[in-house]
Design an enzyme around this catalytic site. Structure first.
Site, short mmCIF file in Angstrom:
data_model
loop_
_atom_site.label_atom_id
_atom_site.label_comp_id
_atom_site.label_asym_id
_atom_site.label_seq_id
_atom_site.Cartn_x
_atom_site.Cartn_y
_atom_site.Cartn_z
N LYS A 1 0.84 -1.21 0.00
CA LYS A 1 0.00 0.00 0.00
C LYS A 1 0.87 1.26 0.00
O LYS A 1 0.62 2.19 -0.76
CB LYS A 1 -0.91 0.00 1.23
CG LYS A 1 -2.00 -1.05 1.19
CD LYS A 1 -2.79 -1.02 2.49
CE LYS A 1 -3.89 -2.06 2.51
NZ LYS A 1 -4.67 -2.03 3.75
N SER B 1 -0.49 0.82 6.11
CA SER B 1 -0.78 0.01 7.28
C SER B 1 -1.74 -1.10 6.92
O SER B 1 -2.60 -0.93 6.04
CB SER B 1 -1.38 0.89 8.38
OG SER B 1 -1.49 0.18 9.59
N ASP B 2 -1.58 -2.22 7.57
CA ASP B 2 -2.52 -3.32 7.39
C ASP B 2 -2.51 -4.18 8.63
O ASP B 2 -1.60 -4.09 9.46
CB ASP B 2 -2.18 -4.16 6.16
CG ASP B 2 -3.42 -4.83 5.58
OD1 ASP B 2 -3.96 -5.74 6.24
OD2 ASP B 2 -3.87 -4.43 4.49
N GLN B 3 -3.53 -5.00 8.74
CA GLN B 3 -3.68 -5.84 9.92
C GLN B 3 -4.17 -7.21 9.49
O GLN B 3 -5.05 -7.32 8.64
CB GLN B 3 -4.70 -5.20 10.87
CG GLN B 3 -4.88 -5.93 12.19
CD GLN B 3 -5.92 -5.23 13.05
OE1 GLN B 3 -7.08 -5.16 12.68
NE2 GLN B 3 -5.49 -4.72 14.20
#
Length: 197
Positions: free
Chosen positions: A57, A73-75
């Site tokens: 991203k 950001s990612d989760q």
């Protein structure tokens, strides 16, 4: 220095805004499932997957905005070796919460900084989330009360709202749970001279 959040997540944006960070938001144009699918064949951990997605991203938006400092950001959510995604509908949310009942799952929150199409910094934080033993009737009532907002979270709950009632124990900070490891990110933004410090 312009800061761009490579996300349209209202939760991540609120965290940054509340911290006094000036930024604009711009969504990345990536197919997350296509990026992560080959990773599982290589034995990547859920933490690795979160980092790769966050980096994809950040780099996508950075290539379009080479002079800006881009936050990706990612989760991921892992229960044992299984990685789960946002539920598609309320029935999937119900099944997911039943699966989590009495169990501990992990929220793996990654954040990446990029500039000029290059990665500058990567970080992942993990929160251990233990749900109470929940019965199906309670889960049904809970989902009826919270409604479709349950579908906006990978865990089918909003920890910052009524979803907190589902938990017996949590090991990890609030920001990691919501999906943006804010304290390490703020420290890195200060090191980069992007915010006052």
């Amino acid at each position: 220095m312009q800061i761009i959040l490579a996300s349209k997540s209202p939760f991540r944006a609120t965290l940054l805004k509340n911290a006094g960070v000036s930024f604009i938001a711009e969504s990345a144009n990536i197919d997350e499932r296509a990026v992560e699918a080959p990773l599982y064949k290589t034995g990547a951990t859920p933490e690795d997957v979160a980092l790769v997605l966050a980096e994809a991203k950040a780099l996508d938006v950075s290539e379009r905005n080479p002079d800006a400092l881009v936050i990706g950001s990612d989760q991921t959510l892992s229960l044992g070796d299984e990685v789960l995604h946002k539920p598609e509908d309320m029935d999937a949310a119900r099944r997911q919460l039943l699966k989590f009942s009495g169990q501990t799952h992990h929220l793996n929150s990654a954040v990446v900084l990029a500039k000029g199409g290059q990665t500058l910094w990567r970080h992942v934080s993990v929160a251990r989330m233990t749900l109470r033993d929940l019965d199906a009737a309670f889960i049904g009532r809970h989902l009826s009360r919270v409604g479709p907002i349950a579908l906006q979270s990978v865990g089918a709950y909003q920890y910052e709202g009524e979803g907190v009632q589902l938990f017996e124990k949590v090991d990890g900070d609030y920001f990691t749970i919501v999906g943006l490891p804010l304290l390490p990110l703020l420290a890195e933004l200060r090191r980069e001279g992007a915010i006052d410090g």
